[in-house]
Design a protein around this motif. Structure first.
Motif, PDB file in Angstrom:
ATOM      1  N   GLY A   1      37.365 -19.056  -8.087  1.00 49.38           N
ATOM      2  CA  GLY A   1      36.709 -17.756  -7.936  1.00 49.38           C
ATOM      3  C   GLY A   1      37.564 -16.621  -8.477  1.00 49.38           C
ATOM      4  O   GLY A   1      37.075 -15.754  -9.213  1.00 49.38           O
ATOM      5  N   ALA A   2      38.857 -16.633  -8.138  1.00 53.24           N
ATOM      6  CA  ALA A   2      39.760 -15.588  -8.630  1.00 53.24           C
ATOM      7  C   ALA A   2      39.924 -15.685 -10.143  1.00 53.24           C
ATOM      8  O   ALA A   2      39.950 -14.666 -10.840  1.00 53.24           O
ATOM      9  CB  ALA A   2      41.119 -15.692  -7.943  1.00 53.24           C
ATOM     10  N   GLU A   3      40.031 -16.903 -10.645  1.00 48.92           N
ATOM     11  CA  GLU A   3      40.180 -17.095 -12.092  1.00 48.92           C
ATOM     12  C   GLU A   3      38.987 -16.499 -12.840  1.00 48.92           C
ATOM     13  O   GLU A   3      39.147 -15.752 -13.812  1.00 48.92           O
ATOM     14  CB  GLU A   3      40.307 -18.587 -12.403  1.00 48.92           C
ATOM     15  CG  GLU A   3      40.498 -18.890 -13.869  1.00 48.92           C
ATOM     16  CD  GLU A   3      40.589 -20.394 -14.146  1.00 48.92           C
ATOM     17  OE1 GLU A   3      40.736 -20.737 -15.332  1.00 48.92           O
ATOM     18  OE2 GLU A   3      40.487 -21.215 -13.206  1.00 48.92           O
ATOM     19  N   LEU A   4      37.782 -16.809 -12.379  1.00 50.64           N
ATOM     20  CA  LEU A   4      36.584 -16.272 -13.014  1.00 50.64           C
ATOM     21  C   LEU A   4      36.499 -14.754 -12.865  1.00 50.64           C
ATOM     22  O   LEU A   4      36.137 -14.054 -13.812  1.00 50.64           O
ATOM     23  CB  LEU A   4      35.332 -16.935 -12.435  1.00 50.64           C
ATOM     24  CG  LEU A   4      35.133 -18.402 -12.807  1.00 50.64           C
ATOM     25  CD1 LEU A   4      33.968 -18.998 -12.042  1.00 50.64           C
ATOM     26  CD2 LEU A   4      34.947 -18.555 -14.299  1.00 50.64           C
ATOM     27  N   ASP A   5      36.830 -14.243 -11.690  1.00 48.58           N
ATOM     28  CA  ASP A   5      36.810 -12.790 -11.465  1.00 48.58           C
ATOM     29  C   ASP A   5      37.757 -12.072 -12.419  1.00 48.58           C
ATOM     30  O   ASP A   5      37.421 -11.019 -12.970  1.00 48.58           O
ATOM     31  CB  ASP A   5      37.196 -12.450 -10.023  1.00 48.58           C
ATOM     32  CG  ASP A   5      36.087 -12.735  -9.030  1.00 48.58           C
ATOM     33  OD1 ASP A   5      34.930 -12.969  -9.465  1.00 48.58           O
ATOM     34  OD2 ASP A   5      36.370 -12.732  -7.815  1.00 48.58           O
ATOM     35  N   ILE A   6      38.945 -12.624 -12.610  1.00 48.24           N
ATOM     36  CA  ILE A   6      39.938 -12.014 -13.498  1.00 48.24           C
ATOM     37  C   ILE A   6      39.424 -11.984 -14.934  1.00 48.24           C
ATOM     38  O   ILE A   6      39.453 -10.944 -15.598  1.00 48.24           O
ATOM     39  CB  ILE A   6      41.284 -12.770 -13.405  1.00 48.24           C
ATOM     40  CG1 ILE A   6      41.933 -12.522 -12.046  1.00 48.24           C
ATOM     41  CG2 ILE A   6      42.222 -12.353 -14.541  1.00 48.24           C
ATOM     42  CD1 ILE A   6      43.052 -13.493 -11.699  1.00 48.24           C
TER      43      ILE A   6
ATOM     44  N   GLU B   1      45.684 -17.829 -15.355  1.00 52.64           N
ATOM     45  CA  GLU B   1      46.465 -19.073 -15.274  1.00 52.64           C
ATOM     46  C   GLU B   1      47.116 -19.210 -13.899  1.00 52.64           C
ATOM     47  O   GLU B   1      47.174 -20.311 -13.343  1.00 52.64           O
ATOM     48  CB  GLU B   1      47.520 -19.129 -16.376  1.00 52.64           C
ATOM     49  CG  GLU B   1      46.961 -19.337 -17.761  1.00 52.64           C
ATOM     50  CD  GLU B   1      46.325 -20.706 -17.944  1.00 52.64           C
ATOM     51  OE1 GLU B   1      46.794 -21.686 -17.340  1.00 52.64           O
ATOM     52  OE2 GLU B   1      45.337 -20.793 -18.683  1.00 52.64           O
ATOM     53  N   ASP B   2      47.614 -18.099 -13.342  1.00 52.61           N
ATOM     54  CA  ASP B   2      48.181 -18.135 -11.987  1.00 52.61           C
ATOM     55  C   ASP B   2      47.120 -18.560 -10.973  1.00 52.61           C
ATOM     56  O   ASP B   2      47.382 -19.380 -10.080  1.00 52.61           O
ATOM     57  CB  ASP B   2      48.756 -16.774 -11.591  1.00 52.61           C
ATOM     58  CG  ASP B   2      50.052 -16.455 -12.304  1.00 52.61           C
ATOM     59  OD1 ASP B   2      50.662 -17.377 -12.901  1.00 52.61           O
ATOM     60  OD2 ASP B   2      50.467 -15.272 -12.274  1.00 52.61           O
ATOM     61  N   ALA B   3      45.920 -18.012 -11.087  1.00 50.21           N
ATOM     62  CA  ALA B   3      44.826 -18.388 -10.185  1.00 50.21           C
ATOM     63  C   ALA B   3      44.458 -19.855 -10.369  1.00 50.21           C
ATOM     64  O   ALA B   3      44.183 -20.562  -9.395  1.00 50.21           O
ATOM     65  CB  ALA B   3      43.612 -17.492 -10.430  1.00 50.21           C
ATOM     66  N   LYS B   4      44.490 -20.315 -11.605  1.00 49.62           N
ATOM     67  CA  LYS B   4      44.174 -21.718 -11.879  1.00 49.62           C
ATOM     68  C   LYS B   4      45.207 -22.631 -11.214  1.00 49.62           C
ATOM     69  O   LYS B   4      44.846 -23.664 -10.631  1.00 49.62           O
ATOM     70  CB  LYS B   4      44.160 -21.953 -13.390  1.00 49.62           C
ATOM     71  CG  LYS B   4      43.724 -23.331 -13.805  1.00 49.62           C
ATOM     72  CD  LYS B   4      43.834 -23.465 -15.311  1.00 49.62           C
ATOM     73  CE  LYS B   4      42.539 -23.938 -15.877  1.00 49.62           C
ATOM     74  NZ  LYS B   4      42.562 -24.028 -17.332  1.00 49.62           N
ATOM     75  N   ARG B   5      46.490 -22.263 -11.295  1.00 45.73           N
ATOM     76  CA  ARG B   5      47.539 -23.064 -10.648  1.00 45.73           C
ATOM     77  C   ARG B   5      47.349 -23.109  -9.131  1.00 45.73           C
ATOM     78  O   ARG B   5      47.668 -24.099  -8.494  1.00 45.73           O
ATOM     79  CB  ARG B   5      48.916 -22.495 -10.983  1.00 45.73           C
ATOM     80  CG  ARG B   5      49.478 -22.997 -12.291  1.00 45.73           C
ATOM     81  CD  ARG B   5      50.945 -22.631 -12.458  1.00 45.73           C
ATOM     82  NE  ARG B   5      51.170 -21.223 -12.711  1.00 45.73           N
ATOM     83  CZ  ARG B   5      50.953 -20.620 -13.882  1.00 45.73           C
ATOM     84  NH1 ARG B   5      50.499 -21.307 -14.902  1.00 45.73           N
ATOM     85  NH2 ARG B   5      51.181 -19.346 -14.028  1.00 45.73           N
ATOM     86  N   ARG B   6      46.824 -22.008  -8.572  1.00 44.60           N
ATOM     87  CA  ARG B   6      46.556 -21.968  -7.121  1.00 44.60           C
ATOM     88  C   ARG B   6      45.243 -22.684  -6.774  1.00 44.60           C
ATOM     89  O   ARG B   6      44.875 -22.751  -5.609  1.00 44.60           O
ATOM     90  CB  ARG B   6      46.465 -20.517  -6.641  1.00 44.60           C
ATOM     91  CG  ARG B   6      47.725 -19.736  -6.708  1.00 44.60           C
ATOM     92  CD  ARG B   6      47.608 -18.395  -5.981  1.00 44.60           C
ATOM     93  NE  ARG B   6      46.403 -17.639  -6.273  1.00 44.60           N
ATOM     94  CZ  ARG B   6      46.273 -16.722  -7.239  1.00 44.60           C
ATOM     95  NH1 ARG B   6      47.289 -16.458  -8.029  1.00 44.60           N
ATOM     96  NH2 ARG B   6      45.138 -16.083  -7.410  1.00 44.60           N
TER      97      ARG B   6
END
Length: 188
Positions: A76-81, A67-72
Motif C-alpha cells: 500500500g505504501a509503495e503504491l501510494d508513493i 523500494e524502502d516500502a517494498k523491503r518492508r
C-alpha cells in the motif's frame, strides 16, 4: 532572506535586529494589530508561504522511498508513493515539459563520485514527442563517466521528465522555462 531582512537597516548588527509588522485598522481610536520577531522568524514564514515547510533530514527520490516500502513488504505504501509522485509531477503548474526547457539535476557526493550536476535541454522529437539531450555536466573528466553521465537523455519520449523525477527525485531538479525557474527542488 534572513540576510536581506537584516540589511534593511544599513550598518545594523544582525544580532540586535528585530522586525515589527503593523496593521492599522481604520476608524476611531486607530486600532492596531502587530507581529514582531527576529529576521530569521520572518524569513521562515516567508519561505513557508512560498515553498512550504522547510524539510530537514535526508530526502529520497520517490523510487528509493518505494523500494524502502517494498523491503518492508508494504504494498500500500509503495503504491501510494509511486502514485503520489506521478500525481505531483503531472499536477505541477509547469507540467508538461516543453521544447526549450532546461533541466538541471544535482547529485550528492557518493561512493562513485564527488557531487556533480548535469544539465539537459528539452527539444522536439522526430516523431512528435519530446527528447531530452545532455548539454553539459560538472563531473571531472578524470572520473569514469560510463553510466554516470547522460543516463537520463531520451529520444522521442511522451514524458521525458518522468524517469528523472522518479529516480533522481524532484528535490534534486531545477527546471527553467523561458529563463525563469519553474521548479526549484533543492530550495531551502
Amino acid at each position: 532572506m534572513t540576510e536581506t531582512i537584516e540589511q534593511l537597516v544599513p550598518g545594523a548588527t544582525p544580532a540586535f535586529v528585530t522586525v515589527e509588522v503593523t496593521e492599522t485598522l481604520p476608524g476611531p481610536g486607530e486600532r492596531k494589530n502587530t507581529w514582531s520577531g527576529r529576521p530569521d522568524g520572518l524569513a521562515e514564514k516567508l519561505f513557508t508561504a512560498l515553498y512550504g515547510r522547510p524539510r530537514t533530514g535526508e530526502q529520497q527520490s520517490p523510487l528509493a522511498r518505494a523500494e524502502d516500502a517494498k523491503r518492508r513488504r508494504d504494498l500500500g505504501a509503495e503504491l501510494d508513493i509511486l502514485m503520489g509522485a506521478g500525481a505531483a509531477l503531472t499536477s505541477a503548474p509547469w507540467y508538461p515539459a516543453r521544447p526549450g526547457d532546461v533541466v538541471h539535476v544535482h547529485y550528492e557526493a557518493g561512493g562513485l563520485s564527488d557531487a556533480f550536476g548535469e544539465t539537459y535541454r528539452i527539444t522536439a522529437g522526430a516523431d512528435g514527442f519530446l527528447s531530452m539531450q545532455l548539454l553539459c555536466h560538472t563531473l571531472p573528466d578524470t572520473e569514469d563517466l560510463d553510466g554516470l553521465v547522460g543516463c537520463f537523455a531520451v529520444e522521442d519520449d511522451p514524458d521525458p521528465l518522468s524517469d528523472l523525477w522518479f529516480e533522481a527525485g524532484p528535490h534534486r531538479l531545477t527546471i527553467i522555462r523561458d529563463g525563469r525557474p519553474v521548479h526549484i527542488g533543492g530550495a531551502r
